[in-house]
Design an enzyme around this catalytic site. Structure first.
Site, PDB file in Angstrom:
ATOM      1  CD1 TRP A 462       8.811  -1.917 -38.273  1.00 21.87           C
ATOM      2  CD2 TRP A 462      10.552  -1.057 -37.153  1.00 21.87           C
ATOM      3  NE1 TRP A 462       9.870  -2.763 -38.440  1.00 21.87           N
ATOM      4  CE2 TRP A 462      10.956  -2.276 -37.766  1.00 21.87           C
ATOM      5  CE3 TRP A 462      11.488  -0.337 -36.404  1.00 21.87           C
ATOM      6  CZ2 TRP A 462      12.252  -2.775 -37.647  1.00 21.87           C
ATOM      7  CZ3 TRP A 462      12.775  -0.838 -36.292  1.00 21.87           C
ATOM      8  CH2 TRP A 462      13.153  -2.046 -36.906  1.00 21.87           C
ATOM      9  CG  ASP A 463       5.330   6.542 -37.723  1.00 22.44           C
ATOM     10  OD1 ASP A 463       5.983   7.439 -37.152  1.00 22.44           O
ATOM     11  OD2 ASP A 463       4.132   6.684 -38.062  1.00 22.44           O
ATOM     12  CG  MET A 464       7.916   1.677 -33.525  1.00 26.64           C
ATOM     13  SD  MET A 464       6.281   1.240 -32.893  1.00 26.64           S
ATOM     14  CE  MET A 464       5.289   1.328 -34.370  1.00 26.64           C
TER      15      MET A 464
END
Length: 801
Positions: A462-464
């Site tokens: 999630w591109d966290m």
């Protein structure tokens, strides 16, 4: 004129009602088939019936419409209560058309027909329904569902003068000290006198967006102040030295960076300062600048000239050792860390271009000579000795694009880690990526070897990235026990509070089951860590949370919501499209939080904006673009890569990915406001003490409407011992001051451009005043107004001190 109007107005209005009704019947029926609300189908039937009856001049049209008004009101209140910004869009169109039906040209025309008494009664029924709706709307103006009131505690611990090794008057590192807290011990400006702040000086840097610059060209800089000089950098990595009292320029250094067409960002968040104790002469005090074209400079802080003994003529090329040269795909946007005679930095890698990208290696150089002392390559973590000539770092390992923190007493460096190569599909990630990605990493300052790692998201899809500098302080726990702590804000909204000696949680964290069902060839972690101290949304998004300016775009959002995959936090990306909440801008991004070490509290600015991630099968995984030919990201110009939206090519993977904010057909968020808050956190109890919506839509609408709906912010806050917090990073153009104890906004100053940066404060002995600086240069991908302004505020000279 009145007679013709009375003749055709009912017919025209009937046509409008019938058209609305048919549209709502069709779209509402589709929404029901997706499992959604029945309201729009029923409302469509009422619209259509009213239209047909009005065409026939039947007074029953008014009765049907009155029932529609009452039914809409009951449905809306049942869904959202008396929440003005959620309530009014549901009934606005219904209310306005109802008012139109009561005009003399329509209701008056019905009254002259044979059923005039019935028409009058229908008019009264409709009028009363509209009065009821208006009263409910007025009542909703006085209801606040979004404020959590509370008071943060006072001081719990004392700190000495020159806390963190920085003179009280100064701000010598990105967050004032390398403890990362963004706290100043200054207290001349207080809640009682902050309203007297005036512009003390202002400058324009002259560095504006140029042809060929990427869309995300932005001022995100936090200046430094050392002695009587302020230092800052601009998007093109120009460094300025200014007189702290007057803003007059002392010197200017331009590294003349090469702006590649393939750069994702063009920004400089800060420079770093170092002085050699006991040293004298040129470069005894120096600045370090890491550039967008991957160079590291050492500059004489007094003159701005490169330090000749550092590297080659004052600079180091940071490309050597990379697995290959890929033009524009490796850059530096954040301030390097300076600790124990070392300058330490990672680097930013272009997101989601291809599976084979530059290494995420973290390197430490001698502050005097530029000699490489150690390198930590997450793809080869056991060998941190300087890379020999002829060898290369590993491809695509997790990178750290933010600034690190340091505990010099423990000899540890704390690195916020991101992902390696592509974000939304992880089917071929190596074990080293799974170990180090999206984590807080503690490295031995002397050797670069990992001491501990704490992962904030497992198998991140999630591109966290851990985006913000960790913050270090000593917490008073368990009856007075002082524990060296690390506080890490994250995009997920989790606030992890760890023992910085070991990486063990000081506040409870639990592993909770999360949705599964990854895309073909990928997998998901069965659980994810959740902290007891969190600014995550308190519940999942629901259909009733959909929003719009009218019932129509809200209906479109409801349909889109029902068509997306969404099972709460950590719903994996999918081919149908997944709702990702929070989106990849995160609850908190690189601006992080500000922490008062004496009160052991934090001031934060959480955001709540959903994104939609949709995996797009590639025609074939295809070869990765040549790493040495200077080509742009695979897929060419179809990706608005610099703001991480649009189609991301992911060359070498089976899927590209579309990343877009979750917006209505009108371009408004599909989620109901508020979208941005400020919050006060007690780090000892682990509680969110207050939360208030923050910011207006004044600069997001054609008309300057000052509605305080709570807007997103990108940047960071800073806090002072004077019980104040300052922040400038909202989408409206203001520098704001808040009472730190309560979170109430108590002062604001209008800015000439967007200010997606973190303000800072310092003391000037020339006038014995505390100054506050805001940098207003705008943000390309957020669409705020661009500029090149640096503005300093202070109390009038008679303000005391």
């Amino acid at each position: 004129m009145t007679a013709p109007l009375r003749a055709w107005a009912p017919c025209a209005t009937a046509g409008v009602l019938l058209a609305i009704g048919l549209a709502c019947i069709g779209a509402g029926g589709y929404l029901i088939s997706l499992g959604g609300s029945w309201y729009y189908l029923l409302a469509g039937l009422a619209f259509a019936a009213s239209g047909v009856l009005l065409w026939r001049r039947s007074p029953l049209a008014l009765w049907i419409y009155a029932a529609l008004v009452v039914g809409t009101l009951a449905w809306a209140v049942a869904e959202v209560g008396l929440d003005w910004w959620r309530l009014t869009p549901r009934g606005g169109v219904v209310f306005l058309l109802g008012a139109l039906l009561l005009t003399p040209w329509i209701a008056g025309g019905l009254e002259r027909d044979r059923a005039s008494a019935a028409a009058r009664r229908g008019g009264w029924a409709l009028g009363l329904s509209l009065v009821l709706a208006a009263l409910v709307g007025i009542a909703s103006l006085f209801c606040d569902y979004h404020t959590v009131d509370g008071r943060l505690p006072g001081p719990r611990a004392a700190v000495g003068r020159d806390y963190g090794g920085v003179a009280d008057a100064d701000w010598t590192a990105y967050s004032r000290t390398w403890l990362g807290d963004k706290w100043s011990p200054l207290r001349q400006v207080t809640p009682d006198n902050v309203g007297q702040l005036k512009v003390a000086w202002r400058i324009r840097t002259g560095d504006l967006k140029r042809p060929g610059d990427p869309p995300e060209t932005t001022y995100e800089v936090t200046p430094l102040k050392v002695g009587d000089t302020v230092y800052l950098c601009t998007p093109h990595n120009i460094v300025l030295a200014l007189d702290a009292e007057t803003g007059a320029q002392k010197w200017r250094f331009d590294p003349h960076i090469a702006v590649s067409k393939n750069l994702q960002h063009l920004s400089c968040r800060g420079v770093s300062y170092h002085d050699a104790p006991g040293a004298a002469g040129p470069c005894a005090h120096r600045l370090f600048l890491a550039t967008n074209d991957a160079r590291l400079f050492a500059l004489d802080a007094a003159t701005g000239t490169p330090c000749p003994a550092f590297g080659r003529g004052g600079q180091i090329n940071l490309w050597p050792g990379m697995p290959a040269y890929q033009d524009g795909w490796y850059q530096f946007t954040s301030a390097p860390l300076v600790t124990r005679g070392l300058v330490v930095l990672g680097g930013a890698i272009y997101d989601n271009a291809a599976t084979r990208m530059p290494s995420g290696v973290i390197r430490a150089f001698d502050v005097d000579t530029g000699r490489l002392v150690w390198n930590f390559d997450p793809g080869n973590p056991d060998d941190t000795a300087p890379l020999p000539t002829g060898r290369r770092y590993s491809w695509s390992s997790p990178n750290s694009w933010s600034t690190s923190a340091a505990d010099e007493a423990l000899g540890l460096i704390y690195v916020p880690m991101g992902m390696g190569a592509i974000d939304q599909w992880g089917g071929k990630r190596p074990a080293t990526t799974e170990r180090f990605a999206t984590s807080i990493l503690a490295l031995d300052a002397a050797t670069g070897k990992p001491r501990w790692v704490y992962q904030t998201v497992h198998h991140d899809l999630w591109d966290m990235d851990v985006p913000a500098q960790p913050a270090l302080l000593d917490l008073t726990l368990d009856g007075g026990r002082r524990v060296p702590a690390l506080v890490q804000s994250t995009k997920t909204g989790n606030i992890f509070v760890l023992d910085r000696r070991t990486g063990k949680p000081l506040l409870p964290t639990v592993e909770r089951p999360v949705p599964g069902g990854a895309a073909p060839g990928d997998w998901t972690a069965p659980t994810q860590p959740f902290s007891s101290l969190s600014l995550m949304a308190q519940r999942r998004i629901r259909e009733s949370d959909m929003w719009g300016a009218t019932m129509f775009d809200q209906l479109a959002c409801r349909i889109r919501f029902r068509r997306l995959r969404y099972e709460g936090p950590f719903t994996p990306p999918s081919l149908q499209g997944s709702l990702v909440f929070p989106g990849n801008f995160g609850v908190m991004d690189w601006g992080g939080m500000a922490i008062d070490p004496t009160r052991q509290i934090a001031f934060a600015h959480p955001n709540y904006m959903a994104f939609v991630d949709r995996l797009v099968p590639r025609s074939g995984s295809g070869p990765t673009p040549s790493a040495s030919n200077g080509s742009g990201p695979a897929g060419g110009s179809d990706r608005h890569g610099s703001d991480e939206r649009g189609l991301n090519p992911n060359a070498g993977a089976p899927f590209a990915v579309e990343l877009n904010p979750f917006l209505s057909p009108l371009g408004l968020p599909c989620q109901a406001p508020p979208w941005g808050y400020i919050a006060g956190l007690d780090l000892v109890s682990g509680k969110v003490v207050y939360q208030r919506k923050n910011g207006t839509i004044r600069d997001e609408t054609p008309l300057p409407l000052p509605f305080k709906m709570g807007v997103p912010s990108l940047g960071g806050p800073m806090v002072t011992a004077g019980d104040l917090a300052f922040m400038s990073s909202t989408l409206d153009y203001y520098l704001r001051a808040y009472n730190l104890t309560t979170g109430k906004e108590i002062w604001r100053a209008r800015l000439p451009a967007g200010a997606q940066a973190t303000p800072m404060t310092y003391w000037s002995s020339a006038s014995n005043r505390q100054f506050v600086i805001a940098v207003a240069g705008g943000h390309g991908s957020l669409g705020t107004k661009l500029g090149d302004h640096v503005i300093a505020y202070a109390l009038p000279r008679s303000g005391g001190g």
